[in-house]
Motif scaffolding. Structure first.
Motif, short mmCIF file in Angstrom:
data_model
loop_
_atom_site.label_atom_id
_atom_site.label_comp_id
_atom_site.label_asym_id
_atom_site.label_seq_id
_atom_site.Cartn_x
_atom_site.Cartn_y
_atom_site.Cartn_z
N ASP A 183 0.85 -1.18 0.00
CA ASP A 183 0.00 0.00 0.00
C ASP A 183 0.89 1.24 0.00
OD1 ASP A 183 0.42 1.03 2.77
OD2 ASP A 183 -0.33 -0.96 3.26
N GLU A 184 0.27 2.37 -0.28
CA GLU A 184 1.02 3.61 -0.49
C GLU A 184 1.88 3.99 0.71
OE1 GLU A 184 -0.73 7.78 -1.62
OE2 GLU A 184 -1.71 6.20 -2.80
N LYS A 185 1.32 3.78 1.91
CA LYS A 185 2.03 4.16 3.13
C LYS A 185 3.28 3.29 3.34
CE LYS A 185 0.25 4.66 7.61
NZ LYS A 185 -1.01 4.51 8.36
N SER A 186 3.15 2.00 3.12
CA SER A 186 4.30 1.10 3.28
C SER A 186 5.35 1.41 2.24
CB SER A 186 3.86 -0.36 3.12
OG SER A 186 2.78 -0.65 3.94
N ALA A 187 4.92 1.69 1.00
CA ALA A 187 5.87 1.99 -0.06
C ALA A 187 6.61 3.28 0.26
CB ALA A 187 5.13 2.13 -1.40
#
Ligand code: HEC
Length: 114
Positions: free
Chosen positions: A24-28
Motif C-alpha cells: 500500500d502507499e504508506k508502506s511503499a
C-alpha cells in the motif's frame, strides 16, 4: 506513528515469511524514505544501473525465489563484503528506526515489488 499499531498492522497484512505482491502507499513511502535516508539511492536507482544493480534488476533476480526475503533481509542488515567497481567494500546497512523485523521486511518487499 504508534509503534504498536504499526506492528500489528504489518503482522495482519503480512503472514510470516510471505512476500506480498503490492505494497500500500504508506508502506511503499516508508520503504522509499528509509532507502533514501540510508543512502541506498547513491548506488541503486529504480531502473538504471549505478555502482549497484537497479532495484528492478534485483527484483528480477530474486522474484519467486523462496529464500528471497530472508537472503535480502540479511544482505541489508549485515554489511556483507561486495565488489564495488572491482574493489571489495563493505555493503551499506539500513538505518532502521525501530528494532522491528517488519521494517526490514517492508523494504525487501518494496524492492521485490519493483
Ligand atoms: C556504495 C554503493 C552501494 C550502496 C550505498 C548500497 N549498495 Fe546495495 N549493492 C551494491 C553493489 C555493488 C551490489 C551488488 C553486489 C553483488 O551482487 O555482489 C549491491 C547489491 C544489493 C542488493 C542485492 C543483493 C543480492 O544478493 O542480489 C540489495 C538488496 C541491495 N544492494 C540493497 C541496498 C540497500 C537497502 C542499501 C542501503 C542501505 C544499499 N544497497 C546501499 C552497492 C551499494
Amino acid at each position: 506513528m504508534n509503534r504498536v499499531a504499526l506492528i500489528l498492522g504489518v503482522l495482519l497484512a503480512l503472514p510470516a515469511g510471505q512476500a506480498i505482491s503490492a505494497l500500500d502507499e504508506k508502506s511503499a513511502k516508508a520503504a522509499d524514505d528509509l532507502l533514501r535516508k540510508s543512502g541506498c539511492y547513491k548506488c541503486h536507482a529504480p531502473e538504471r544501473k549505478k555502482d549497484g544493480p537497479s532495484l528492478k534488476s534485483i527484483s528480477e533476480k530474486w522474484r519467486g525465489k523462496p529464500d528471497a526475503v530472508s537472503k535480502l533481509s540479511i544482505h541489508v542488515t549485515t554489511n556483507p563484503v561486495v565488489k564495488i567497481e572491482g574493489k571489495e567494500e563493505q555493503h551499506e546497512m539500513l538505518k532502521l528506526k525501530s528494532d522491528s523485523p517488519d521494517e526490514v521486511k517492508n523494504v525487501v518487499n518494496f524492492i521485490l515489488d519493483r
